[in-house]
Scaffold this active site. Structure first.
Site, PDB file in Angstrom:
ATOM      1  N   HIS A 109      40.087  54.962   8.601  1.00 39.07           N
ATOM      2  CA  HIS A 109      39.434  56.261   8.849  1.00 39.07           C
ATOM      3  C   HIS A 109      38.098  56.356   8.104  1.00 39.07           C
ATOM      4  O   HIS A 109      38.040  56.894   6.988  1.00 39.07           O
ATOM      5  CB  HIS A 109      40.351  57.397   8.388  1.00 39.07           C
ATOM      6  CG  HIS A 109      41.533  57.592   9.274  1.00 39.07           C
ATOM      7  ND1 HIS A 109      41.501  58.379  10.404  1.00 39.07           N
ATOM      8  CD2 HIS A 109      42.780  57.073   9.213  1.00 39.07           C
ATOM      9  CE1 HIS A 109      42.683  58.342  11.001  1.00 39.07           C
ATOM     10  NE2 HIS A 109      43.478  57.555  10.294  1.00 39.07           N
ATOM     11  N   CYS A 142      41.408  54.522  14.363  1.00 39.77           N
ATOM     12  CA  CYS A 142      42.863  54.466  14.199  1.00 39.77           C
ATOM     13  C   CYS A 142      43.560  54.442  15.556  1.00 39.77           C
ATOM     14  O   CYS A 142      43.520  53.424  16.232  1.00 39.77           O
ATOM     15  CB  CYS A 142      43.335  55.592  13.288  1.00 39.77           C
ATOM     16  SG  CYS A 142      44.840  55.137  12.407  1.00 39.77           S
ATOM     17  N   GLU A 198      35.766  58.288   8.565  1.00 37.63           N
ATOM     18  CA  GLU A 198      35.273  59.678   8.454  1.00 37.63           C
ATOM     19  C   GLU A 198      35.550  60.297   7.081  1.00 37.63           C
ATOM     20  O   GLU A 198      34.962  61.315   6.735  1.00 37.63           O
ATOM     21  CB  GLU A 198      35.856  60.552   9.576  1.00 37.63           C
ATOM     22  CG  GLU A 198      37.341  60.898   9.476  1.00 37.63           C
ATOM     23  CD  GLU A 198      38.268  59.868  10.100  1.00 37.63           C
ATOM     24  OE1 GLU A 198      37.871  58.686  10.208  1.00 37.63           O
ATOM     25  OE2 GLU A 198      39.402  60.228  10.466  1.00 37.63           O
TER      26      GLU A 198
HETATM   27  N1  GLN Z   1      50.019  56.763  15.565  1.00 37.02           N
HETATM   28  C1  GLN Z   1      49.309  55.615  15.128  1.00 37.02           C
HETATM   29  C2  GLN Z   1      50.018  54.891  13.991  1.00 37.02           C
HETATM   30  O1  GLN Z   1      50.853  55.458  13.342  1.00 37.02           O
HETATM   31  C3  GLN Z   1      47.889  55.957  14.721  1.00 37.02           C
HETATM   32  C4  GLN Z   1      47.797  56.840  13.523  1.00 37.02           C
HETATM   33  C5  GLN Z   1      46.439  57.447  13.338  1.00 37.02           C
HETATM   34  O2  GLN Z   1      45.630  57.484  14.264  1.00 37.02           O
HETATM   35  N2  GLN Z   1      46.166  57.993  12.180  1.00 37.02           N
HETATM   36  O3  GLN Z   1      49.749  53.737  13.725  1.00 37.02           O
END
Ligand code: GLN
Length: 540
Positions: free
Chosen positions: A507, A381, A509
């Protein structure tokens, strides 16, 4: 008829109620039961999505996009219970529903009260999880007995046996028996007080699980039984597990907790089949390899902020017979001390998700170090967004490249908001959330890891790779190897000309299990193992 188990906690928080509930779920499944898991959180936030990781730890995302408590991560890692929005309720959600009903006039002019209206709403949320094909619903109540905000939930679960019959309900209470060094004695009084408080509310626990640092004598547990009005064999001692949290179900099974529950609820259970789990525990005790992975984040000192990432690294280690040592690196410290100082000698670097500006430049430096020193890199992410920014700045030469999250006026917003997100002002539940499809490029590293070209993964972010730059990235050696098949959003990037450099907008994970490690984590650990091997050979 579905039976209900309620798990409450007393004396202190952080007793591992989630882990114990998940372990109970696993034991019942391993005896052939169909289980549903649920967590009730007494705080007033509608969900943990808007809470700081310092307050709450990780936000666990489900397929349906709900942002939930991290205990649901334990549930998914231990059991096969399908989880959804109905698996995690907070006071905020319950009240929101009651107030919406009131506004729609559904209470027909009556005074709306905690009892019965709020408690009815709570009871409904619990009973809804039952059904003809569900043997047991396990409902864990967050917080500790005695918390003011937990009272409506306790009152609701007190009433449930009156509605569905005493024989269909079981109350399990977790407490702490501290060991006092000065007195050289384990102390049972806090447990007595905690059960006393529950009984005042009208709940008599059927089973007590006492958490202790070291084993305690039978005398002590008999005393707890007597003072707490519980049968002697229903006091189970759960000693801290030194080696792995995945040993908890095995310990509980040794103490015959599963049999106790089955007897008390008259469940039509089969024999316990834990062989593969036990085999897994045996295997992981004697790993053949060892790697060190640096996790570069900004909530590094908080034990639970990257919970699922740490667990997933462990799972991949289990599958590769590798002990994964995690070096937690504070991104801001890296900004001050430089990457050589903190990252030399690691076998892989992982930058996890996150929000906000703090520590960003440190994370970008970590990516640069991984890319230029050919250290396996896994970005998740925000960790992918940092990889994109780093590549733009240092390979494409776009020195001011940034995400518009951190520099709204940058000339090169390589990560930016999509049109549809631009006018959103509400914070809760407004990101790209939940399971989304991803098409992987054949022959890419990602496709090789998954062994598939069509996958589904969970998202939680606002910003995206800016498609205007995609060609320039491809030409310079960073390819988009995973794309949303309909919306054409970039989900995975990789650098083919690097030992292992893969970063994902989603994600992974949230989909790893101890006995089914996530393919990308496995690929990453495999690459780290190879690097470790090369390093060792170079030093001989
Ligand atoms: N801050 C970034 C976004 O909103 C990444 C978010 C995250 O890593 N969950 O796109």
């Amino acid at each position: 008829m579905t039976k209900h188990i309620f798990v409450t906690g007393g004396v202190v928080s952080s007793l591992g109620k989630g882990l114990t509930s998940a372990s109970i779920g696993l034991l019942l499944e391993r005896r052939g039961m169909t289980v549903r898991m649920q967590k009730l959180d007494p705080y007033i936030n509608v969900d943990p999505g808007t809470m700081s990781p310092y307050q709450h730890g990780e936000v666990y995302v489900l397929d349906d996009g709900s942002e939930t408590d991290l205990d649901l991560g334990h549930y998914e890692r231990f059991t096969n219970s399908p989880l959804s929005r109905e698996s995690n309720y907070t006071t905020g959600q319950i009240y929101l529903r009651v107030i919406e009903k009131e506004r729609r006039g559904e209470y027909l002019g009556r005074t709306v009260q905690v009892v019965p209206h709020v408690t009815d709403e709570i009871k409904q949320s619990i009973l809804n999880l039952g059904g003809p094909d569900v043997d047991v619903v396990i409902t864990e109540l967050g917080g500790t007995v005695g918390d003011i905000e937990g009272l409506p939930f306790l009152e609701a679960i007190r009433q449930i046996p009156l509605d569905i019959g005493k024989d269909n309900c079981l109350f399990i209470h977790l407490t702490l028996v501290p060991y006092l060094k000065a007195a050289r004695e384990a102390k049972t009084k806090p447990t007595q007080h905690s059960v006393g408080q529950l009984r005042q509310i009208g709940i008599q626990p059927d089973i007590l699980i006492v958490r202790t640092e070291r084993p305690i004598d039978r005398d002590q547990t008999d005393k707890i039984a007597l003072f707490c009005n519980v049968e002697k064999q229903a006091v189970i001692v759960e000693v801290d597990k030194e080696f792995s949290i995945y040993e908890v179900p095995i310990g509980l099974a040794e103490d015959k907790l599963d049999q106790l529950i089955i007897n008390k609820l008259s469940l039509p259970a089969g024999p316990l089949d834990l062989d593969d789990w036990q085999e897994l525990m045996r295997k992981i005790r004697i790993p053949e390899h060892e790697v060190t992975i640096a996790v570069v984040g900004k909530y590094i000192e908080h034990r639970d902020a990257y919970k699922s990432i740490y667990e997933s690294l462990d799972h991949a280690g289990f599958s590769k017979s590798t002990r994964v040592l995690i070096k937690r690196v504070e991104a801001e410290e890296l900004e001050q001390q430089g990457p050589e100082m903190l990252l030399s000698g690691v076998d892989g670097i992982l930058v996890p998700g996150g929000f906000g500006m703090r520590g960003i430049e440190g994370k970008i430096q970590a990516v640069e170090f991984a890319r230029s020193c050919e250290i396996p890199y896994f970005g998740i992410c925000l960790g992918m967004q940092c990889a994109v920014i780093e590549f733009a700045r240092n390979v494409l030469g776009l020195k001011e490249a940034n995400s518009s999250e951190f520099a709204s006026d940058t000339d090169d917003p390589v990560i930016c908001l999509l049109e549809e997100q631009k006018d959103v002002t509400d914070k809760g539940g407004t990101m790209r959330l939940g399971a989304q499809p991803c098409a992987l490029t054949p022959d890419s590293r990602a496709a090789a890891c998954y062994g598939s070209e069509e996958v589904s993964e969970r998202h939680r972010h606002r910003y995206e790779f800016n498609p205007e730059y995609q060609q320039a990235f491809t030409d310079a050696g960073m390819i988009a190897s995973g794309i949303h098949p309909q919306r054409r959003l970039v989900e995975v990037i990789e650098i083919p000309d690097h030992p292992w450099f893969v970063a994902v907008q989603y994600h992974p994970e949230f989909k790893s299990k101890p006995d089914a490690a996530h393919p990308l984590f496995c690929g990453f650990i495999q690459a780290a193992q190879e690097r470790h091997h090369q390093r060792m050979q170079a030093t001989v």
